[in-house]
Design an enzyme around this catalytic site. Structure first.
Site, PDB file in Angstrom:
ATOM      1  N   CYS A 154     -27.831   4.904  -4.395  1.00 13.69           N
ATOM      2  CA  CYS A 154     -27.555   4.220  -5.669  1.00 13.69           C
ATOM      3  C   CYS A 154     -28.113   2.810  -5.668  1.00 13.69           C
ATOM      4  O   CYS A 154     -28.630   2.357  -6.682  1.00 13.69           O
ATOM      5  CB  CYS A 154     -26.056   4.212  -5.949  1.00 13.69           C
ATOM      6  SG  CYS A 154     -25.104   3.496  -4.604  1.00 13.69           S
ATOM      7  N   GLU A 183     -18.385   3.665 -10.465  1.00 16.14           N
ATOM      8  CA  GLU A 183     -19.487   3.265  -9.581  1.00 16.14           C
ATOM      9  C   GLU A 183     -20.645   4.192  -9.916  1.00 16.14           C
ATOM     10  O   GLU A 183     -20.626   5.369  -9.530  1.00 16.14           O
ATOM     11  CB  GLU A 183     -19.081   3.441  -8.109  1.00 16.14           C
ATOM     12  CG  GLU A 183     -18.000   2.492  -7.644  1.00 16.14           C
ATOM     13  CD  GLU A 183     -18.465   1.053  -7.551  1.00 16.14           C
ATOM     14  OE1 GLU A 183     -19.681   0.810  -7.504  1.00 16.14           O
ATOM     15  OE2 GLU A 183     -17.603   0.173  -7.551  1.00 16.14           O
TER      16      GLU A 183
END
Ligand code: NAD
Length: 502
Positions: free
Chosen positions: A279, A245
């Site tokens: 993110c 991720e």
């Protein structure tokens, strides 16, 4: 010099000290766990996992829900620790804990339904078989986490891996180890009798490297793509499965008929909350020319009222990672010297450890502010001729994590969403997908691969076993040397006739 008669003092374990991103005041000291410490944690985890996996699913669910209740009951302490280590305002830290509770709740309540044995249909020559599959825990999962959401982000792996019957060894970021330590302490208090099932090891890159080499059955990594490549290379040596991720450069598309006030509100929050250190935060906006100026005006109007700081009136906090300040500065100055216009702020907005809001337009698509993850409170709003150009530019990124579309009609927005290279898209909101536990989360390209959250996020921490049980001797048994050639030929003729037609 130590003389032989005097026993040498036991060597003090190496430690590191965390400090407040706002004041640089020290917070706490933590051990630098080395390969032996990590290996001990993995051995304990493996022993604990056997008993955990053998529990009836209902008992595991009960334990995880008790842990969730403990997190909710201790919410203030968890919020304090996150806020202290990251510098984010308590309100942002509280939102992070709330999202975590929602995800843990979903994982605990849905694991049995998603992973239990289920029957599948058989085929023409396998009617005599009963076929089923079951998702089984992997064993011990290593989790390496980042600092920007030190609870919510790694819990997307930790909570789901535990719910799937695994044990976990967690290595939080060296900037936020206290959050990881507290998480494991709360687990041990809420789930007695399963010591070692969740262990937090602390340290920086060397501790993470030791975890990647420790023989865990999967490594779930969250962080930058640069680090992901290094950790994945280590995992490749032992074929340890790896989930990545990583970062994002999320784009928002605003169409001519969009509600500009709602779009501006969401863009400002998506770009500036948590000091832009998200993110899947908003970094690029592509607005069609007709509404570009009006949208910019509304974004600037809202953003100029917001200021970073440490007080109760601050909209967001300091940059958590000191070295990121220079990256933000480089992106802003680079964009301006390449011809961009600063609609709000500019290089002068960067006053470490704080960065005031920066809104840029007319940024060349080749500038670092468009191509690299800025991870700061900076948003680029570029005009485009139409939706086709917006989609093309949004997709022309090395990242593919999240995206958003603002459009009057939700159905038309969803059609634009379907054209975007992104693991998740929100229509008429930003980051909507991250708050829905049933939705998988993850990206492609430099944003990584694999999924956390949702059913896929539970299955990510399992291996599937397929089983057939023969119910009766088949009329045409093809898996025997005793089958006459004529029977085999009949079977082939039958299959050919059938598959030619349908
Ligand atoms: P980072 O890559 O610097 O570090 C991530 C983790 O890896 C840390 O725990 C670090 O100690 C560890 N690490 C560093 N070097 C290592 C090595 N050689 N071997 C093993 N472990 C090592 O990232 P960061 O600065 O902590 O986090 C910010 C990044 O994370 C941003 O790119 C952000 O976009 C990304 N992020 C992604 C998601 C997501 O879910 N996609 C969520 C949050 C953050």
């Amino acid at each position: 010099m130590t003389d032989a008669a005097t026993p040498a003092a036991a060597p003090r374990p190496a430690t590191f000290t965390t400090s407040s991103p706002a004041t640089r005041e020290p917070i706490a000291e933590h051990p630098v766990d080395g390969p032996e410490d990590v290996s001990r944690a993995v051995i304990r985890a493996r022993a604990a996992q056997a008993g955990w996996a053998a529990l009836p699913a209902g008992r595991r669910r009960g334990h995880l829900l008790r842990w969730k209740k403990a997190l909710a009951a201790d919410l203030d302490a968890v919020v304090r620790t996150i806020a202290e280590e990251t510098g984010k305002p308590a309100g942002d830290a509280a939102l992070e804990v709330v999202l975590t509770l929602e995800h843990l709740n979903w994982a605990a309540r849905n694991a049995e339904r998603v992973l239990r044995r289920r029957k599948v249909g058989t085929g023409l020559f396998t009617v005599h078989q009963r076929a089923s599959l079951v998702h089984r825990p992997l064993g011990v999962v290593g989790v390496i986490g980042p600092w920007n959401y030190p609870l919510y982000t790694p819990m997307g792996s930790i909570g789901y891996a535990l719910a799937a019957g695994n044990a976990v060894v967690f290595k939080p970021s060296e900037l936020t180890p206290g959050t990881g330590v507290l998480l494991a302490e709360l687990f041990d208090a809420a789930v007695p009798g399963h010591a070692g099932l969740l262990t937090t090891v602390t340290g920086a890159a060397s501790t993470g490297d030791a975890l990647a080499r420790s023989g865990v059955d999967k490594l779930a990594f969250t962080g930058s793509p640069e680090t992901a490549r290094k950790v994945m290379a280590v995992c490749a040596e032992t074929l340890t499965p790896f989930l990545a991720e990583c970062g994002g450069k999320d784009a928002v598309i605003v169409t001519a008929d969009a509600d500009l006030s709602a779009a501006a509100d969401a863009i400002v929050w998506g770009a500036l909350s948590n000091a832009g250190q998200t993110c899947a935060g908003v970094e690029r906006v592509y607005a069609v020319r007709e509404i570009h100026a009006a949208l910019c005006e509304q974004v600037v109007q809202r953003a100029r009222t917001l200021r970073p700081g440490a007080g109760a009136d601050a909209a967001y906090g300091p940059m958590t990672l000191p070295s990121q300040v220079a990256v933000v500065e480089r992106h802003v100055t680079g964009a301006i010297s390449a011809g961009a216009q600063a609609l709000l702020g500019g290089p002068e907005s960067v006053r470490a450890p704080y960065v005031a809001p920066v809104v840029l337009t007319g940024v060349p698509e080749t500038a670092a502010a468009v191509t690299e993850e800025t991870f700061g409170p900076v948003v680029v709003i570029n005009p485009v001729a139409d939706v086709d150009e917006a989609v093309e530019r949004a997709n022309a990124s090395r990242y593919a994590l999240g995206a958003a579309v603002f459009c009057r009609n939700g159905r038309a927005g969803a059609a634009i969403a379907a054209r975007l290279c992104a693991g998740a898209v929100s229509v008429n909101s930003v980051l909507g997908f991250a708050a829905v536990p049933a939705l998988p989360f993850g990206g492609s390209r430099d944003s990584g691969f694999g999924r956390i959250h949702g059913e896929e996020g539970l299955r990510a921490f399992t291996s599937v076993q397929s089983t057939t049980v023969q119910r009766f001797t088949p009329p045409i048994a093809l898996t025997s040397f005793d089958v006459p050639a004529a029977t085999r030929e009949r079977a082939v003729r039958l299959a050919r006739a059938l598959h030619r037609r349908r």
